[in-house]
Design a protein around this motif. Structure first.
Motif: not given
Length: 116
Positions: A39-41, A64-65, A68, A71-72, A80
């Motif tokens: 969770n980069k954020s 890098y996350c 994210q 999820r993609r 996730h």
């Protein structure tokens, strides 16, 4: 003290080295490398804040996350969360919220997704 964060209590850290001491050992090992978080954020601002609090220059790491990316790549997962995604790629996270176990799970996800 009764407060905890992710299962980590005051007693778990009371005798631990301070961030600048730990960072002095880690920084040379990761110089020039990207960092990966699930969770980069959350993780990137925490790392930046630690640098700020201790007046250590922040080297603007590439982050890098895997959250994210998951999820993609896996839009149909029920969620996730780190343990869910790691299980989906074949890594069983037995000790969730333990720093090394979480880092290993995150690395396994990144490797499976060929993020690097």
């Amino acid at each position: 003290m009764g407060t905890e964060c992710h299962g980590i209590t005051f007693n778990d850290t009371v005798n631990s080295p301070l961030f600048p001491d730990v960072w002095a050992e880690i920084a040379p090992r990761i110089a020039g490398l990207p960092l990966i978080a699930h969770n980069k954020s959350f993780d990137e601002p925490c790392l930046k804040k630690c640098h700020e609090v201790y007046d250590i220059p922040y080297p603007n790491y590439t982050f890098y996350c895997t959250l994210q990316a998951s999820r993609r790549y896996f839009p149909r997962l029920e969620n996730h969360q780190l343990h869910t995604v790691s299980a989906h790629v074949g890594y069983i996270l037995d000790n969730h919220h333990h720093a090394l176990a979480d880092a290993e799970a995150c690395a396994e996800i990144a490797l499976k997704l060929q993020m690097l």
